[in-house]
Motif scaffolding. Structure first.
Motif, PDB file in Angstrom:
ATOM      1  N   ARG A   1      35.316  -8.439  93.309  1.00 27.15           N
ATOM      2  CA  ARG A   1      35.427 -10.188  92.947  1.00 27.15           C
ATOM      3  C   ARG A   1      36.793 -10.315  93.689  1.00 27.15           C
ATOM      4  NH1 ARG A   1      32.987  -7.196  88.249  1.00 27.15           N
ATOM      5  NH2 ARG A   1      34.184  -5.649  88.799  1.00 27.15           N
TER       6      ARG A   1
ATOM      7  N   PHE B   1      35.696 -13.163  96.415  1.00 27.20           N
ATOM      8  CA  PHE B   1      34.603 -15.114  95.852  1.00 27.20           C
ATOM      9  C   PHE B   1      35.196 -15.542  96.537  1.00 27.20           C
ATOM     10  CE2 PHE B   1      32.008 -11.724  92.438  1.00 27.20           C
ATOM     11  CZ  PHE B   1      31.806 -10.316  93.481  1.00 27.20           C
ATOM     12  N   HIS B   2      36.800 -16.328  96.295  1.00 29.80           N
ATOM     13  CA  HIS B   2      37.116 -17.543  97.497  1.00 29.80           C
ATOM     14  C   HIS B   2      36.836 -17.076  98.339  1.00 29.80           C
ATOM     15  CE1 HIS B   2      39.646 -14.944  98.496  1.00 29.80           C
ATOM     16  NE2 HIS B   2      40.398 -15.624  99.245  1.00 29.80           N
TER      17      HIS B   2
ATOM     18  N   ALA C   1      28.052  -9.003  90.113  1.00 30.23           N
ATOM     19  CA  ALA C   1      28.876 -10.227  89.820  1.00 30.23           C
ATOM     20  C   ALA C   1      28.907 -11.426  91.392  1.00 30.23           C
ATOM     21  CB  ALA C   1      30.093  -9.806  90.200  1.00 30.23           C
ATOM     22  N   LEU C   2      28.890  -9.953  92.756  1.00 30.22           N
ATOM     23  CA  LEU C   2      28.881 -10.972  94.828  1.00 30.22           C
ATOM     24  C   LEU C   2      27.486 -11.747  94.067  1.00 30.22           C
ATOM     25  CD1 LEU C   2      29.881 -11.563  97.080  1.00 30.22           C
ATOM     26  CD2 LEU C   2      28.684  -9.310  97.782  1.00 30.22           C
TER      27      LEU C   2
ATOM     28  N   GLU D   1      26.658 -13.184  91.079  1.00 27.44           N
ATOM     29  CA  GLU D   1      26.258 -14.170  90.428  1.00 27.44           C
ATOM     30  C   GLU D   1      26.835 -15.701  90.420  1.00 27.44           C
ATOM     31  OE1 GLU D   1      25.046 -15.488  87.094  1.00 27.44           O
ATOM     32  OE2 GLU D   1      23.065 -13.929  88.327  1.00 27.44           O
ATOM     33  N   ALA D   2      28.118 -14.698  91.582  1.00 24.06           N
ATOM     34  CA  ALA D   2      29.032 -15.630  92.257  1.00 24.06           C
ATOM     35  C   ALA D   2      27.852 -16.870  93.106  1.00 24.06           C
ATOM     36  CB  ALA D   2      30.360 -14.984  92.697  1.00 24.06           C
TER      37      ALA D   2
ATOM     38  N   THR E   1      25.386 -19.351  92.155  1.00 28.99           N
ATOM     39  CA  THR E   1      26.296 -20.648  91.457  1.00 28.99           C
ATOM     40  C   THR E   1      27.181 -21.436  92.613  1.00 28.99           C
ATOM     41  OG1 THR E   1      28.011 -18.961  90.201  1.00 28.99           O
ATOM     42  CG2 THR E   1      26.167 -20.228  88.511  1.00 28.99           C
ATOM     43  N   SER E   2      27.148 -21.594  93.537  1.00 30.91           N
ATOM     44  CA  SER E   2      28.875 -21.910  94.445  1.00 30.91           C
ATOM     45  C   SER E   2      27.470 -22.127  95.055  1.00 30.91           C
ATOM     46  CB  SER E   2      29.140 -20.611  95.366  1.00 30.91           C
ATOM     47  OG  SER E   2      30.177 -20.455  96.251  1.00 30.91           O
TER      48      SER E   2
END
Lengths: 302, 201
Positions: free
Chosen positions: A198, A201-202, A220-221, A223-224, A227-228
């Protein structure tokens, strides 16, 4: 008769900024007065790339400028002292490099500390868009680069590229502004990273092999990504098979003549794109794909 | 327009064009007089501000003494005004920070600057003093081009620069010329030392 030194700082600076960096280095050798002016004044150079190799007795440096035809124009020098290096770094501090690379040899003594001190003593941090260095010593240089300019970080192994080994001190690197502001990270696949996925993720583009990855982190990756609008490409080295991944990604799609497993997910904030996850032996590839490129028969999950 | 045809003339050498627009009169430090159009003056931020502040009428321009430019000789000022007349009306460039600077030397400028290096350096000095941005850019570009592929010794000759030894000697000479008492004091000190005295005072 008027000479170059009769001029004020403005035309002298103008002449230096109209000169290529090789001419400026030659001008430094002409006389004390000109050398002092070059060393003390702020002017921009056409230097675009610097690679420093730290050896047992000194530095080898390769400099390149980008000329008008976009070709690089290189000069390589061996056995530089730390004073020579200081000159080129001072000259560079008002310009922006496209790449700064530091390589070390195992038998270098003190050279890396000299470089660290030189970078630390610059009036303003060195500006480079890309930085490449060997993993174990990244912390000696990375903190002294301008965090607002740095976009890409490359971390390589020191020598043995065949065997896996741990990337030391990555947790300290991850705390740096330079790491937090960068958009692209490439860590060589033989380096194992002990870190929470996590924390990456930026970035828009990532190559990383994690020591351990949980299904929660992979979810989580995903999901990121969905939505990105910025995340483009994540290559995560993991040893999980298709069956282990099904609980988080669902049933995979298989293409004819394509050995891997594929999953597709719609992007909630960018309808034109989908997330494509490709599972191969030893790694997972998360990529931003155009929606119309999804193969016929594949299900785009939402 | 060629250098020869540029509308800058010494007052006593040629007829003055009869036009409605105003021509200001300037005088170099060696008493050469020049007539320069209002539009050409705008290339120089320094001169433009000066004539604006003076607020001369057409009669003032004719009747009052020429505006003295005390730091520049006639030979250099002639080149400066030829350049300004040729480029009058052109926009003043703004530094966009690009490196290396993107500066093209037009044919007229190249011909104008086909001069010995001493005069070229005076031209640069004048362009800086009068704040003529584009003239400074092209003249500095020419000087920068001269450095390409040269050794330090060649550059010393091209740029009329002293070697470190000559530089030191010139500094010493300048120091002594400025303060002749310093040399006397030094000689006196040496003499007292020879005589065995420990203290100068």
């Amino acid at each position: 008769m008027a000479s170059l030194l009769d001029m004020t700082d403005v035309p002298l600076k103008n002449i230096l900024e109209n000169s290529d960096y090789k001419s400026v280095l030659t001008l430094r050798k002409v006389c004390h007065s000109l050398r002092n002016f070059i060393d003390d004044s702020c002017f921009k150079t056409d230097l675009d790339y610097i690679r420093i190799t730290i050896g047992p007795t000194g530095f080898s440096v390769r400099c390149e400028s980008r000329n008008a035809s976009r070709r690089r124009d290189a000069v390589s020098s061996k056995e530089w002292t730390s004073n020579d290096l200081k000159t080129i770094l001072k000259m560079t501090q008002n310009s922006k490099l496209s790449c700064f690379t530091v390589k070390t040899s195992p038998d270098n003594v003190g050279g890396l500390d000299d470089l660290k001190e030189l970078l630390n003593n610059l009036t303003r941090p060195l500006q480079t868009e890309r930085f490449d260095m060997e993993g174990s010593v990244t912390l000696k240089v990375l903190p002294y680069l301008d965090s607002k300019t740095l976009k890409e970080i490359g971390i390589n192994p020191t020598n043995n590229r065949d065997a896996y080994h741990n990337l030391d001190e990555i947790e300290n690197v991850m705390e740096l502004e330079q790491f937090k502001n960068a958009v692209e990270l490439t860590i060589h696949s033989c380096l194992l990273v002990r870190a929470d996925l996590r924390k990456f993720f930026h970035f828009q583009i990532v190559h990383v092999r994690l020591h351990e990855t949980s299904l929660e982190e992979l979810e989580a990756l995903k999901e990121a990504f969905v939505t990105s609008c910025d995340m483009k490409y994540f290559l995560v080295g993991v040893n999980l098979n298709e069956n282990q991944l099904q609980p988080v990604f669902g049933t995979p799609f298989h293409e004819i003549y394509h050995p891997g497993s594929l999953w597709f997910f719609g992007n909630r904030n960018c309808k034109k794109h989908v997330l494509k996850i490709e599972g191969r032996t030893g790694y997972l590839l998360f990529g931003k794909w155009r929606a119309e490129e999804v193969p016929h028969g594949a299900v785009v999950q939402h | 327009m060629s250098v020869e045809n540029a509308p800058v003339v010494d007052v006593d050498e040629a007829a003055i064009p009869v036009e409605k627009k105003m021509y200001y009169r300037f005088e170099s430090n060696d008493k050469k007089e020049f007539r320069v159009s209002e539009l050409a003056i705008q290339q120089s931020e320094t001169l433009n501000r000066l004539v604006e502040a003076m607020g001369y009428t057409s009669e003032d321009v004719e009747n009052k003494p020429a505006i003295a430019i005390e730091n520049i000789d006639g030979k250099t000022l002639k080149l400066v005004f030829q350049w300004c007349e040729h480029h009058k009306g052109e926009a003043i460039p703004v530094d966009d920070g690009s490196v290396p600077k993107i500066v093209e030397i037009p044919e007229f400028d190249a011909k104008l600057m086909d001069i010995d290096n001493g005069l070229l350096f005076k031209l640069i000095w004048a362009a800086d003093y009068l704040n003529i941005v584009q003239l400074l850019n092209v003249s500095c570009k020419k000087v920068a081009n001269m450095a390409q592929g040269k050794t330090p010794a060649q550059l010393r000759r091209v740029y009329l620069l002293p070697s470190d030894e000559e530089d030191e000697a010139a500094k010493r000479a300048a120091q002594e010329a400025q303060d002749p008492r310093a040399r006397e004091v030094e000689e006196e000190f040496e003499e007292r030392k020879r005589q065995g005295g420990n203290s100068f005072f």
